[in-house]
Scaffold this motif. Structure first.
Motif, PDB file in Angstrom:
ATOM      1  N   GLU A  44       0.849  -1.041   0.332  1.00 46.73           N
ATOM      2  CA  GLU A  44      -0.065  -0.266  -0.082  1.00 46.73           C
ATOM      3  C   GLU A  44       0.417   1.191  -0.049  1.00 46.73           C
ATOM      4  OE1 GLU A  44      -4.113  -1.678   2.379  1.00 46.73           O
ATOM      5  OE2 GLU A  44      -2.855   0.166   3.400  1.00 46.73           O
ATOM      6  N   ARG A  45       0.601   1.974  -0.186  1.00 43.37           N
ATOM      7  CA  ARG A  45       0.897   3.568  -0.508  1.00 43.37           C
ATOM      8  C   ARG A  45       1.386   3.604   1.343  1.00 43.37           C
ATOM      9  NH1 ARG A  45      -1.710   8.176  -4.283  1.00 43.37           N
ATOM     10  NH2 ARG A  45      -3.248   7.514  -2.942  1.00 43.37           N
ATOM     11  N   GLU A  46       2.555   4.429   1.672  1.00 47.03           N
ATOM     12  CA  GLU A  46       2.520   4.842   2.636  1.00 47.03           C
ATOM     13  C   GLU A  46       3.390   6.354   2.915  1.00 47.03           C
ATOM     14  OE1 GLU A  46       6.033   2.284   4.222  1.00 47.03           O
ATOM     15  OE2 GLU A  46       7.280   3.088   3.024  1.00 47.03           O
ATOM     16  N   PHE A  47       2.630   6.863   3.830  1.00 42.85           N
ATOM     17  CA  PHE A  47       3.158   7.963   3.892  1.00 42.85           C
ATOM     18  C   PHE A  47       4.853   8.578   4.235  1.00 42.85           C
ATOM     19  CE2 PHE A  47       3.456  12.983   5.995  1.00 42.85           C
ATOM     20  CZ  PHE A  47       4.553  13.176   6.863  1.00 42.85           C
ATOM     21  N   VAL A  48       5.926   8.895   3.726  1.00 38.65           N
ATOM     22  CA  VAL A  48       6.821   9.746   4.105  1.00 38.65           C
ATOM     23  C   VAL A  48       7.012  10.787   4.166  1.00 38.65           C
ATOM     24  CG1 VAL A  48       9.001   9.959   2.366  1.00 38.65           C
ATOM     25  CG2 VAL A  48       7.111   8.056   1.941  1.00 38.65           C
ATOM     26  N   ALA A  49       6.720  12.004   4.674  1.00 35.79           N
ATOM     27  CA  ALA A  49       7.526  13.633   4.929  1.00 35.79           C
ATOM     28  C   ALA A  49       6.101  14.268   4.931  1.00 35.79           C
ATOM     29  CB  ALA A  49       8.256  13.225   5.106  1.00 35.79           C
ATOM     30  N   GLN A  50       5.842  15.152   5.339  1.00 35.13           N
ATOM     31  CA  GLN A  50       5.384  16.108   4.768  1.00 35.13           C
ATOM     32  C   GLN A  50       6.219  18.017   5.698  1.00 35.13           C
ATOM     33  OE1 GLN A  50       0.855  15.613   6.663  1.00 35.13           O
ATOM     34  NE2 GLN A  50       1.290  17.279   8.001  1.00 35.13           N
ATOM     35  N   ALA A  61       7.480   9.841   8.770  1.00 37.39           N
ATOM     36  CA  ALA A  61       7.820   8.674   9.099  1.00 37.39           C
ATOM     37  C   ALA A  61       8.875   8.064   9.542  1.00 37.39           C
ATOM     38  CB  ALA A  61       7.581   7.694   8.164  1.00 37.39           C
ATOM     39  N   THR A  62       8.516   7.050  10.494  1.00 41.48           N
ATOM     40  CA  THR A  62       9.768   6.897  11.757  1.00 41.48           C
ATOM     41  C   THR A  62      10.804   6.176  10.957  1.00 41.48           C
ATOM     42  OG1 THR A  62       8.151   6.399  13.120  1.00 41.48           O
ATOM     43  CG2 THR A  62      10.218   4.764  13.435  1.00 41.48           C
ATOM     44  N   SER A  63       9.901   5.130   9.894  1.00 41.90           N
ATOM     45  CA  SER A  63      10.992   4.285   9.051  1.00 41.90           C
ATOM     46  C   SER A  63      12.229   5.715   7.696  1.00 41.90           C
ATOM     47  CB  SER A  63      10.793   3.727   8.221  1.00 41.90           C
ATOM     48  OG  SER A  63       9.778   5.135   7.025  1.00 41.90           O
ATOM     49  N   VAL A  64      12.219   6.484   7.840  1.00 39.13           N
ATOM     50  CA  VAL A  64      12.931   7.479   7.450  1.00 39.13           C
ATOM     51  C   VAL A  64      13.950   8.385   7.856  1.00 39.13           C
ATOM     52  CG1 VAL A  64      11.780   7.040   5.340  1.00 39.13           C
ATOM     53  CG2 VAL A  64      11.639   8.959   7.067  1.00 39.13           C
ATOM     54  N   LYS A  65      13.324   9.006   9.635  1.00 42.04           N
ATOM     55  CA  LYS A  65      14.191   9.742   9.928  1.00 42.04           C
ATOM     56  C   LYS A  65      15.101  10.049  10.514  1.00 42.04           C
ATOM     57  CE  LYS A  65      12.261  12.425  13.956  1.00 42.04           C
ATOM     58  NZ  LYS A  65      11.055  12.630  15.644  1.00 42.04           N
ATOM     59  N   GLY A  66      15.760  10.950  10.150  1.00 42.08           N
ATOM     60  CA  GLY A  66      16.949  11.597  10.292  1.00 42.08           C
ATOM     61  C   GLY A  66      18.225  10.709   8.969  1.00 42.08           C
ATOM     62  N   ARG A  67      17.039  10.059   8.171  1.00 36.30           N
ATOM     63  CA  ARG A  67      17.886   9.567   6.347  1.00 36.30           C
ATOM     64  C   ARG A  67      17.210  10.764   5.691  1.00 36.30           C
ATOM     65  NH1 ARG A  67      17.459   5.117   4.159  1.00 36.30           N
ATOM     66  NH2 ARG A  67      15.033   4.860   4.792  1.00 36.30           N
ATOM     67  N   PHE A  68      16.009  11.428   5.941  1.00 38.96           N
ATOM     68  CA  PHE A  68      15.369  11.739   4.549  1.00 38.96           C
ATOM     69  C   PHE A  68      15.439  13.357   5.157  1.00 38.96           C
ATOM     70  CE2 PHE A  68      13.272   8.673   2.035  1.00 38.96           C
ATOM     71  CZ  PHE A  68      14.105   8.016   2.086  1.00 38.96           C
ATOM     72  N   THR A  69      14.898  14.286   4.074  1.00 33.56           N
ATOM     73  CA  THR A  69      15.030  15.642   4.533  1.00 33.56           C
ATOM     74  C   THR A  69      14.003  16.325   3.891  1.00 33.56           C
ATOM     75  OG1 THR A  69      17.105  16.152   5.908  1.00 33.56           O
ATOM     76  CG2 THR A  69      15.684  17.948   4.938  1.00 33.56           C
ATOM     77  N   ILE A  70      12.576  16.991   3.971  1.00 31.74           N
ATOM     78  CA  ILE A  70      11.466  17.622   3.324  1.00 31.74           C
ATOM     79  C   ILE A  70      12.505  18.704   3.165  1.00 31.74           C
ATOM     80  CG2 ILE A  70      10.138  17.324   4.598  1.00 31.74           C
ATOM     81  CD1 ILE A  70       8.158  16.958   2.822  1.00 31.74           C
ATOM     82  N   SER A  71      12.047  19.760   2.324  1.00 30.64           N
ATOM     83  CA  SER A  71      12.008  21.183   2.079  1.00 30.64           C
ATOM     84  C   SER A  71      11.407  21.619   1.072  1.00 30.64           C
ATOM     85  CB  SER A  71      13.606  21.042   2.456  1.00 30.64           C
ATOM     86  OG  SER A  71      13.820  21.246   0.709  1.00 30.64           O
ATOM     87  N   ARG A  72      11.272  23.269   1.163  1.00 32.71           N
ATOM     88  CA  ARG A  72      10.415  23.315   0.020  1.00 32.71           C
ATOM     89  C   ARG A  72      10.696  25.039  -0.142  1.00 32.71           C
ATOM     90  NH1 ARG A  72      10.593  27.047   4.034  1.00 32.71           N
ATOM     91  NH2 ARG A  72       8.235  27.415   4.593  1.00 32.71           N
TER      92      ARG A  72
END
Length: 119
Positions: A44-50, A61-72
């Motif tokens: 299923e589609r899962e949330f990553v970051a917002q 999401a816990t699975s990506v925290k510390g590895r992924f960075t969202i920005s705009r």
């Protein structure tokens, strides 16, 4: 009508990095939240970051925290996802999405960009 166009996907080795972009157009984004979702084959589609467009508050999401960075970049109306320390389990079709701040429904979606992490 909102248009969200992702770019930047590709093939990378485990441990590597990749950066995704999402160009947004069609409305003002002052009361908008943008995010990234992903869907792996058979899952299923899962949330990553917002991120909130105004203020820049983030949530991961816990699975990506510390590895992924969202920005705009508000001036460019562009959303980003910097992905580091990639794992094979990060392989998925990554979607950019958006919603108004007063709803929990993600109403706007991009077409997706493929990220493949080889072991």
């Amino acid at each position: 009508q909102v248009q969200l166009v992702e770019s930047g996907g590709g093939l990378v080795q485990a441990g590597g990095s990749l950066s995704l972009s999402c160009a947004a157009s069609g409305r003002t984004f002052s009361r908008y939240i943008m995010g990234w979702f992903r869907q792996a084959p058979g899952k299923e589609r899962e949330f990553v970051a917002q991120i909130t467009w105004i203020g820049g508050s983030t949530y991961y999401a816990t699975s990506v925290k510390g590895r992924f960075t969202i920005s705009r970049d508000s001036a460019k109306n562009t959303l980003y996802l910097q992905m580091n320390s990639l794992k094979p389990e990060d392989t998925a079709l990554y979607y950019c999405a958006g919603r108004d701040i007063w709803t929990t429904d993600w109403q706007d979606w991009g077409q997706g960009t493929q990220v493949t992490v080889s072991s």
